[in-house]
Motif scaffolding. Sequence first.
Motif, PDB file in Angstrom:
ATOM      1  N   THR A 174       0.838  -1.190   0.000  1.00 34.21           N
ATOM      2  CA  THR A 174       0.000   0.000   0.000  1.00 34.21           C
ATOM      3  C   THR A 174       0.876   1.244   0.000  1.00 34.21           C
ATOM      4  N   HIS A 175       0.282   2.369  -0.338  1.00 31.86           N
ATOM      5  CA  HIS A 175       1.012   3.642  -0.335  1.00 31.86           C
ATOM      6  C   HIS A 175       1.621   3.914   1.035  1.00 31.86           C
ATOM      7  N   ASP A 176       0.851   3.690   2.093  1.00 38.96           N
ATOM      8  CA  ASP A 176       1.353   3.963   3.442  1.00 38.96           C
ATOM      9  C   ASP A 176       2.551   3.082   3.784  1.00 38.96           C
ATOM     10  N   ASP A 177       2.515   1.823   3.368  1.00 43.72           N
ATOM     11  CA  ASP A 177       3.606   0.913   3.696  1.00 43.72           C
ATOM     12  C   ASP A 177       4.868   1.201   2.896  1.00 43.72           C
ATOM     13  N   LEU A 178       4.760   2.029   1.867  1.00 49.12           N
ATOM     14  CA  LEU A 178       5.940   2.400   1.086  1.00 49.12           C
ATOM     15  C   LEU A 178       6.709   3.561   1.708  1.00 49.12           C
ATOM     16  N   ALA A 179       6.153   4.171   2.746  1.00 53.57           N
ATOM     17  CA  ALA A 179       6.858   5.266   3.423  1.00 53.57           C
ATOM     18  C   ALA A 179       8.160   4.732   4.014  1.00 53.57           C
ATOM     19  N   LEU A 180       9.253   5.423   3.765  1.00 54.64           N
ATOM     20  CA  LEU A 180      10.557   4.933   4.206  1.00 54.64           C
ATOM     21  C   LEU A 180      10.621   4.817   5.723  1.00 54.64           C
ATOM     22  N   VAL A 181       9.910   5.670   6.441  1.00 53.32           N
ATOM     23  CA  VAL A 181       9.933   5.570   7.905  1.00 53.32           C
ATOM     24  C   VAL A 181       9.245   4.295   8.384  1.00 53.32           C
ATOM     25  N   ASN A 182       8.359   3.732   7.567  1.00 50.52           N
ATOM     26  CA  ASN A 182       7.729   2.457   7.918  1.00 50.52           C
ATOM     27  C   ASN A 182       8.594   1.283   7.486  1.00 50.52           C
ATOM     28  N   VAL A 183       9.153   1.363   6.303  1.00 51.72           N
ATOM     29  CA  VAL A 183      10.018   0.289   5.812  1.00 51.72           C
ATOM     30  C   VAL A 183      11.233   0.134   6.718  1.00 51.72           C
ATOM     31  N   ARG A 184      11.819   1.243   7.123  1.00 48.10           N
ATOM     32  CA  ARG A 184      13.034   1.213   7.938  1.00 48.10           C
ATOM     33  C   ARG A 184      12.763   0.785   9.383  1.00 48.10           C
ATOM     34  N   GLY A 185      11.543   0.937   9.861  1.00 49.06           N
ATOM     35  CA  GLY A 185      11.246   0.503  11.219  1.00 49.06           C
ATOM     36  C   GLY A 185      11.675   1.466  12.297  1.00 49.06           C
ATOM     37  N   TRP A 186      11.344   2.743  12.145  1.00 42.15           N
ATOM     38  CA  TRP A 186      11.620   3.701  13.215  1.00 42.15           C
ATOM     39  C   TRP A 186      10.654   3.450  14.369  1.00 42.15           C
ATOM     40  N   PRO A 187      11.134   3.295  15.588  1.00 44.74           N
ATOM     41  CA  PRO A 187      10.248   3.034  16.728  1.00 44.74           C
ATOM     42  C   PRO A 187       9.308   4.211  17.006  1.00 44.74           C
ATOM     43  N   ALA A 188       8.281   3.947  17.796  1.00 52.38           N
ATOM     44  CA  ALA A 188       7.370   4.998  18.224  1.00 52.38           C
ATOM     45  C   ALA A 188       8.093   5.982  19.145  1.00 52.38           C
ATOM     46  N   ALA A 189       7.446   7.091  19.403  1.00 51.69           N
ATOM     47  CA  ALA A 189       8.075   8.139  20.212  1.00 51.69           C
ATOM     48  C   ALA A 189       8.496   7.641  21.588  1.00 51.69           C
ATOM     49  N   ASP A 190       7.755   6.670  22.139  1.00 53.94           N
ATOM     50  CA  ASP A 190       8.108   6.143  23.458  1.00 53.94           C
ATOM     51  C   ASP A 190       9.040   4.933  23.381  1.00 53.94           C
ATOM     52  N   GLY A 191       9.508   4.605  22.182  1.00 55.25           N
ATOM     53  CA  GLY A 191      10.408   3.474  22.003  1.00 55.25           C
ATOM     54  C   GLY A 191       9.721   2.162  21.712  1.00 55.25           C
ATOM     55  N   SER A 192       8.404   2.147  21.720  1.00 51.65           N
ATOM     56  CA  SER A 192       7.676   0.908  21.445  1.00 51.65           C
ATOM     57  C   SER A 192       7.913   0.440  20.019  1.00 51.65           C
ATOM     58  N   ILE A 193       7.967  -0.904  19.834  1.00 53.96           N
ATOM     59  CA  ILE A 193       8.127  -1.457  18.490  1.00 53.96           C
ATOM     60  C   ILE A 193       6.904  -2.288  18.090  1.00 53.96           C
ATOM     61  N   ASP A 194       5.793  -2.114  18.795  1.00 52.10           N
ATOM     62  CA  ASP A 194       4.595  -2.891  18.476  1.00 52.10           C
ATOM     63  C   ASP A 194       4.133  -2.637  17.044  1.00 52.10           C
ATOM     64  N   LYS A 195       4.048  -1.369  16.649  1.00 50.01           N
ATOM     65  CA  LYS A 195       3.616  -1.051  15.290  1.00 50.01           C
ATOM     66  C   LYS A 195       4.627  -1.560  14.274  1.00 50.01           C
ATOM     67  N   ASN A 196       5.929  -1.457  14.596  1.00 47.11           N
ATOM     68  CA  ASN A 196       6.959  -1.967  13.679  1.00 47.11           C
ATOM     69  C   ASN A 196       6.801  -3.464  13.457  1.00 47.11           C
ATOM     70  N   THR A 197       6.476  -4.184  14.510  1.00 54.14           N
ATOM     71  CA  THR A 197       6.296  -5.631  14.394  1.00 54.14           C
ATOM     72  C   THR A 197       5.127  -5.955  13.474  1.00 54.14           C
ATOM     73  N   GLU A 198       4.017  -5.237  13.642  1.00 50.86           N
ATOM     74  CA  GLU A 198       2.862  -5.451  12.776  1.00 50.86           C
ATOM     75  C   GLU A 198       3.208  -5.135  11.323  1.00 50.86           C
ATOM     76  N   THR A 199       3.933  -4.043  11.105  1.00 53.77           N
ATOM     77  CA  THR A 199       4.300  -3.652   9.744  1.00 53.77           C
ATOM     78  C   THR A 199       5.227  -4.673   9.110  1.00 53.77           C
ATOM     79  N   ALA A 200       6.227  -5.137   9.853  1.00 55.41           N
ATOM     80  CA  ALA A 200       7.160  -6.122   9.317  1.00 55.41           C
ATOM     81  C   ALA A 200       6.449  -7.405   8.925  1.00 55.41           C
ATOM     82  N   ARG A 201       5.523  -7.843   9.753  1.00 51.37           N
ATOM     83  CA  ARG A 201       4.766  -9.062   9.464  1.00 51.37           C
ATOM     84  C   ARG A 201       3.921  -8.867   8.186  1.00 51.37           C
ATOM     85  N   ARG A 202       3.300  -7.686   8.064  1.00 53.23           N
ATOM     86  CA  ARG A 202       2.444  -7.407   6.912  1.00 53.23           C
ATOM     87  C   ARG A 202       3.267  -7.317   5.619  1.00 53.23           C
TER      88      ARG A 202
END
Length: 502
Positions: A146-174
């Motif tokens: 998807t367009h959103d998943d092509l964002a380099l900040v999503n592909v690269r896996g930048w953590p959330a502001a609090d350091g959480s990687i929950d969203k990164n894990t979901e994105t990597a799996r997807r």
Amino acid sequence: MRILGSTTSGFTAAALTLPVLATTLLALPAPASASTPQPDPAVRWEKCTGTGLDPRQECADISVPLDHAKPRGPQITVAVSRIRSENPDRRRGTLLIIPGGPGGSSINDPSGKGKKLPASVRDAYDIVGFDPRGVGRSTPVSCGLTHDDLALVNVRGWPAADGSIDKNTETARRLAAACATNGGEVMRSISTRNEARDIDRIRQALGERRLSAWGLSYGTYVGAVYAQMFPHRTDRWVLDSSGDPDPKRVARGWLANYEIAIEDAFPDFAAWAADPANPDRLAETPAEVRPMFLALATRLDHAPIPWPGANPAELNGNVLRQTLLDSLYSVTRFPALAKLMAAARDGRELPAANTPPDQVMQNSVAVTGATICNDVDAWPATDPAPYARDVARSREQYPLTAGMPRNIWLCAFWKDKPRERPTRITPDGGPSNVLMIQTRRDPSTPLAGALKMREAFGARARMVTVDTVGHGAYVANGNACGDDAVTTFLLTGERPARDKAC
């Protein structure tokens, strides 16, 4: 490297005791004979299409096996280009430009980077570029993201502001699931070793017994693997901006090294941003620039600014951090970063975003992911816990990169395991005909990693280190000492007797 640890203060003891040769072993071109290979008559050269190209640049398609273990099986296409020697009487061979990435292209480089080469080098060589397997005009691949998943900040896996990687894990799996569904057999065939095999097929199609090469960034690893797999097919081998070739980590190690590389390069930006003569000056002193950047990134974490045309369509903290990584590749990019920071800091309208088209990103992300994941099966299990611990440590030690280099990636969920073990680069694998060149403050492939490549090659290589910032050293930073060393090698085969600092 576009994807693209340990700190270093120099060579290991083994590297320091490398034998020093008074003269280099020259890889001379083979004399013409009845056994000299001829160009493949099936390769049809035509004028390249595209804008801004030298009218002399020709393009062709070369067939390569989908599976090199089955040379008569299904074939795919690798697109190649060339500009012939500008003085045929002085021609000595072919210089192949091996692109970075993974996912990069050198198909237009004969009209681009090739034009920066000295006239003497353009006289001596046909300058050849190519789209690697899966890239661009070659048989392409896509994960259908998807367009959103092509964002380099999503592909690269930048953590959330609090350091959480929950969203990164979901994105990597997807992302991994999308690549498994849409990538097909070509994606499953992509690897550095297969790119090296494809290069050898290019060599055969051009009718060359040996190739010379100029590998850049990830292309240095491709070049090193080719030199290990096909050592006696190499002539004069230039590796520009090298990564650590550790076969247990390969690209995962390159990603991790970003945290070191950015720390190496940032002081140059800080000094530039505090220069009183700079119209884009950000601070009174270099020491003020780092806390200014970190404070601005933190503020944007919590209060993003709309940024039409960007992906995502906002300037948040991670977008700013990713922009920093991209901007440190060359001093020519410093002004754009400074203008963006000043506008965000002062509440002014942001500069226009420069976002690659989705089609380009689809191809780049697919090839990058396939190469990294197919090359080495050394990613931790799908459990995010070890990644979270690494990210927390990295965020504390290297705040400029905020834990991204250690984060989870789609390879953790990659369906297919590597089909081959990665190549180990060794000092006894071939002739002594490798010249490395490296900047001291490289934001992508740090000197620490390049020294590992130098150590792996041993007496097969010499290394020229250029005292500047940026990614890419030869004809890229205006350093005459480094440029002259590489040009001399390409023209004469002579390297410095010892590793050299410029």
